[in-house]
Design an enzyme around this catalytic site. Structure first.
Site, PDB file in Angstrom:
ATOM      1  N   CYS A 182      32.538 -29.549 -67.469  1.00 14.28           N
ATOM      2  CA  CYS A 182      33.413 -28.468 -67.003  1.00 14.28           C
ATOM      3  C   CYS A 182      33.725 -27.681 -68.268  1.00 14.28           C
ATOM      4  O   CYS A 182      34.078 -28.276 -69.296  1.00 14.28           O
ATOM      5  CB  CYS A 182      34.684 -29.040 -66.397  1.00 14.28           C
ATOM      6  SG  CYS A 182      35.950 -27.789 -66.066  1.00 14.28           S
ATOM      7  N   CYS A 229      30.442 -21.627 -66.065  1.00 14.46           N
ATOM      8  CA  CYS A 229      31.258 -22.507 -65.221  1.00 14.46           C
ATOM      9  C   CYS A 229      30.305 -23.477 -64.541  1.00 14.46           C
ATOM     10  O   CYS A 229      29.350 -23.051 -63.873  1.00 14.46           O
ATOM     11  CB  CYS A 229      31.980 -21.652 -64.189  1.00 14.46           C
ATOM     12  SG  CYS A 229      32.832 -22.596 -62.912  1.00 14.46           S
TER      13      CYS A 229
HETATM   14  N1  DGL Z   1      35.436 -24.273 -65.738  1.00 15.98           N
HETATM   15  C1  DGL Z   1      34.896 -24.635 -64.513  1.00 15.98           C
HETATM   16  C2  DGL Z   1      33.729 -25.594 -64.597  1.00 15.98           C
HETATM   17  O1  DGL Z   1      33.025 -25.588 -65.585  1.00 15.98           O
HETATM   18  C3  DGL Z   1      35.723 -24.778 -63.279  1.00 15.98           C
HETATM   19  C4  DGL Z   1      37.068 -25.376 -63.330  1.00 15.98           C
HETATM   20  C5  DGL Z   1      37.804 -25.093 -62.022  1.00 15.98           C
HETATM   21  O2  DGL Z   1      38.173 -23.933 -61.823  1.00 15.98           O
HETATM   22  O3  DGL Z   1      37.961 -26.001 -61.214  1.00 15.98           O
HETATM   23  O4  DGL Z   1      33.445 -26.319 -63.673  1.00 15.98           O
END
Ligand code: DGL
Length: 271
Positions: A191, A78
């Site tokens: 993301c 993440c």
């Molecule tokens: N998948 C996540 C990232 O890479 C976070 C998305 C979220 O929950 O806002 O930032």
């Protein structure tokens, strides 16, 4: 000689929800013999609208959980959590922990031809400027252009199972246009949810644009680290496990849709 039971321990993965599956998918490609324990914190998604303190608390609770599952390494799959909590997590825990931003920055820097890189991510990731700083450090002559996409995109995936394609298209267009107007030739999907939106992103960019999914380089780095520590598994003897803080059945259905196969056993869990 490293003992077999050390080698066969799982790799821990964490994300606010489905996004980490883009990293899981790469593990399945590059290291299919490794077992994964995945934590999807859907009860708290989107992380992009939380404070740094909240995100750090969530991440530490999840790492505590993964450590109890006896993982041999952890990938913070993440960007938002990497931007906010990777540094502190590395200091706090003895288990090797890597994030997705450094590998993504390396990859983007090696791909650009015109030295103009775009970055999209959550508000938290973009505010933190992790990609921008690392890219400048690698090559100060590269110009970066970043924009945060609305948290609504994550909700369209996590809560609405990507059913509303028009909303996704509009949200991405709004986020991408200011970046594309700067003539970038490389775009970092900053993301981990975004690689699953590639077909919509390519409708806005053009097919020439190099889209960097940091998952690939991240898993390459994870593999190198396991090799160095002689911790590469030789054969998988347990199923992958997915622990979900929200609705595990719903998550399992979307995970199967995104991956095109059923990746393991799903369990609901409250931390
Ligand atoms: N998948 C996540 C990232 O890479 C976070 C998305 C979220 O929950 O806002 O930032």
């Amino acid at each position: 000689m490293i003992k077999n039971n050390k080698i066969s321990r799982p790799i821990g993965l964490l994300d606010s929800g489905l996004g980490g599956l883009s990293v899981f998918r790469e593990i399945d490609k590059q290291m299919p013999q490794e077992q994964v324990v995945y934590f999807g914190d859907t009860a708290h998604a989107p992380y992009g609208e939380k404070t740094n303190e909240q995100i750090t608390d969530y991440v530490f609770s999840i790492i505590d959980f993964l450590v109890q599952k006896d993982v041999k390494m952890i990938i913070i799959a993440c960007n938002t959590a990497t931007a906010v909590a990777l540094g502190e997590a590395k200091k706090k825990y003895p288990v090797p922990i890597i994030g997705v931003i450094q590998p993504g920055a390396n990859e983007a820097t090696s791909k650009t031809q015109n030295r103009r890189i775009g970055i999209i991510g959550t508000e938290v990731t973009i505010r933190n400027q992790g990609y921008e700083k690392l890219i400048k450090k690698i090559n100060p002559s590269i110009a970066t252009f970043s924009n945060s996409c609305s948290n609504q995109i994550i909700r369209e995936m996590e809560e609405k199972a990507l059913r509303n394609e028009d909303a996704i298209r509009n949200l991405l267009k709004e986020c991408l246009e200011p970046i594309i107007n700067n003539d970038v030739d490389t775009l970092v999907l900053g993301c981990t949810h975004y690689p699953f939106l590639k077909k919509y992103i390519q409708e806005v960019t053009d097919l020439e644009m190099c889209l960097v999914d940091p998952a690939k380089a991240t898993v390459k780095q994870a593999k190198k680290l396991l090799e160095e520590q002689q911790l590469i598994n030789t054969h998988k003897n347990k199923n992958n496990s997915f622990f979900i803080s929200g609705n595990a059945d719903f998550f399992a259905k979307i995970a199967e849709k995104l991956l095109g196969y059923y990746p393991g056993d799903f369990h609901g869990v409250t931390l």
